[in-house]
Design an enzyme around this catalytic site. Structure first.
Site, PDB file in Angstrom:
ATOM      1  N   ASP A  22     -94.246 -65.826 -16.122  1.00  0.00           N
ATOM      2  CA  ASP A  22     -95.242 -66.680 -14.609  1.00  0.00           C
ATOM      3  C   ASP A  22     -95.943 -67.627 -14.521  1.00  0.00           C
ATOM      4  OD1 ASP A  22     -95.525 -64.902 -12.312  1.00  0.00           O
ATOM      5  OD2 ASP A  22     -96.936 -64.885 -12.353  1.00  0.00           O
ATOM      6  N   SER A  23     -95.316 -68.632 -13.525  1.00  0.00           N
ATOM      7  CA  SER A  23     -95.574 -69.215 -12.927  1.00  0.00           C
ATOM      8  C   SER A  23     -96.553 -70.128 -11.715  1.00  0.00           C
ATOM      9  CB  SER A  23     -94.903 -70.336 -13.594  1.00  0.00           C
ATOM     10  OG  SER A  23     -93.985 -70.813 -12.742  1.00  0.00           O
TER      11      SER A  23
ATOM     12  N   ARG B   4     -94.404 -76.045 -17.703  1.00  0.00           N
ATOM     13  CA  ARG B   4     -93.610 -75.615 -18.191  1.00  0.00           C
ATOM     14  C   ARG B   4     -92.813 -75.971 -19.094  1.00  0.00           C
ATOM     15  NH1 ARG B   4     -90.721 -75.138 -14.079  1.00  0.00           N
ATOM     16  NH2 ARG B   4     -91.822 -72.817 -13.402  1.00  0.00           N
TER      17      ARG B   4
HETATM   18  P1  IMP Z   1     -91.990 -67.727 -10.302  1.00  0.00           P
HETATM   19  O1  IMP Z   1     -90.889 -67.350 -10.104  1.00  0.00           O
HETATM   20  O2  IMP Z   1     -92.703 -65.891  -9.877  1.00  0.00           O
HETATM   21  O3  IMP Z   1     -92.864 -67.451 -11.893  1.00  0.00           O
HETATM   22  O4  IMP Z   1     -92.691 -68.134  -9.128  1.00  0.00           O
HETATM   23  C1  IMP Z   1     -93.186 -69.279  -9.409  1.00  0.00           C
HETATM   24  C2  IMP Z   1     -93.336 -69.583  -7.923  1.00  0.00           C
HETATM   25  O5  IMP Z   1     -94.702 -71.155  -8.412  1.00  0.00           O
HETATM   26  C3  IMP Z   1     -92.602 -71.204  -7.905  1.00  0.00           C
HETATM   27  O6  IMP Z   1     -91.749 -70.185  -6.554  1.00  0.00           O
HETATM   28  C4  IMP Z   1     -93.589 -72.008  -7.246  1.00  0.00           C
HETATM   29  O7  IMP Z   1     -93.451 -72.078  -5.944  1.00  0.00           O
HETATM   30  C5  IMP Z   1     -94.407 -72.694  -7.938  1.00  0.00           C
HETATM   31  N1  IMP Z   1     -93.535 -73.034  -9.083  1.00  0.00           N
HETATM   32  C6  IMP Z   1     -94.014 -72.914 -10.342  1.00  0.00           C
HETATM   33  N2  IMP Z   1     -94.068 -74.082 -11.240  1.00  0.00           N
HETATM   34  C7  IMP Z   1     -93.817 -74.575 -10.430  1.00  0.00           C
HETATM   35  C8  IMP Z   1     -92.849 -76.303 -10.449  1.00  0.00           C
HETATM   36  O8  IMP Z   1     -92.610 -76.662 -10.954  1.00  0.00           O
HETATM   37  N3  IMP Z   1     -92.924 -77.546  -9.303  1.00  0.00           N
HETATM   38  C9  IMP Z   1     -93.262 -76.302  -8.233  1.00  0.00           C
HETATM   39  N4  IMP Z   1     -93.865 -75.524  -8.240  1.00  0.00           N
HETATM   40  C10 IMP Z   1     -93.523 -74.303  -8.828  1.00  0.00           C
END
Ligand code: IMP
Length: 204
Positions: free
Chosen positions: A72-73, A184
């Site tokens: 999760d990010s 990441r």
């Molecule tokens: P997940 O797919 O639920 O983890 O959503 C993470 C969301 O965080 C993504 O859709 C982006 O909006 C944002 N995000 C996470 N990592 C990045 C990155 O490396 N670059 C840009 N946006 C990111």
């Protein structure tokens, strides 16, 4: 028989591709949910990245005999009290998307001076097996929100995420340059180090 496939708990083909490249050389083949548990979904309701990654990892690891990895990010902006945070992907309701999410961040930060535009990206990855967490790692990178989007690479908030050591937004970096410094990339390197040791040991 030992399961030689490692489940990456996502249906996003881009993430599967990216993780396959980052975990290349390890003695597991990375597979996505579509391949081994099609149709099974898990709603993300946690308040933190760790809660979400952990819950997702545990949920799927109870349905799958091998190792399960969940990620999760998101982006946290200091002047917005940490928003968008865990709702990064769906920030601009009712029509979330990279462009509308970015526009919303810029709108909320209109008039905020450079030194108060601090932000960070966070990535948490949790590895589980049969309903038990084996390892959790967290990567972070600090930057600030630019006043306008710049660059065409990356995804999500990258055109706004200005990384001062390289004097560029993440969208102006190559994929390799971004991976070297990104949240990441950092988290994956920690997890890769752990998996390398595990891959050599008897618990494989
Ligand atoms: P997940 O797919 O639920 O983890 O959503 C993470 C969301 O965080 C993504 O859709 C982006 O909006 C944002 N995000 C996470 N990592 C990045 C990155 O490396 N670059 C840009 N946006 C990111």
């Amino acid at each position: 028989m030992t399961e030689r496939r490692l489940l990456l708990a996502t249906t996003n083909p881009g993430k599967i591709r990216e993780m396959r490249a980052l975990f290349k050389g390890l003695p597991w083949r990375i597979v996505g949910l579509g391949e081994v548990l099609p149709g099974l979904t898990f709603p993300e309701r946690g308040r933190t990245f760790l809660e979400n990654a952990r819950a997702k990892s545990l949920f799927y690891s109870r349905k799958w005999a091998g190792l399960t990895l969940a990620e999760d990010s998101g982006l946290e902006v200091e002047a917005l009290d940490g928003a968008p945070g865990v709702i990064s992907a769906r920030f601009a309701r009712p029509r979330p998307g990279d462009e509308s999410n970015n526009r919303k961040v810029l709108r909320l930060l209109a008039g905020v001076p450079e030194k108060r535009r601090k932000a960070r990206y966070v990535c948490v990855i949790v590895l589980s097996e049969r309903g038990r967490v084996i390892k959790a790692v967290r990567g972070e990178v600090r930057g600030r929100i630019a006043v306008e989007p710049r660059g065409t690479g990356g995804f999500g908030y990258d055109p706004l995420f200005y990384y001062s050591p390289l004097r560029k937004t993440f969208a102006e970096l190559s994929a390799e340059a971004k991976n070297r410094v990104s949240h990441r990339g950092r988290a994956v390197r920690m997890m890769r180090g752990f998996l390398e040791k595990k891959g050599q040991g008897p618990g494989r």
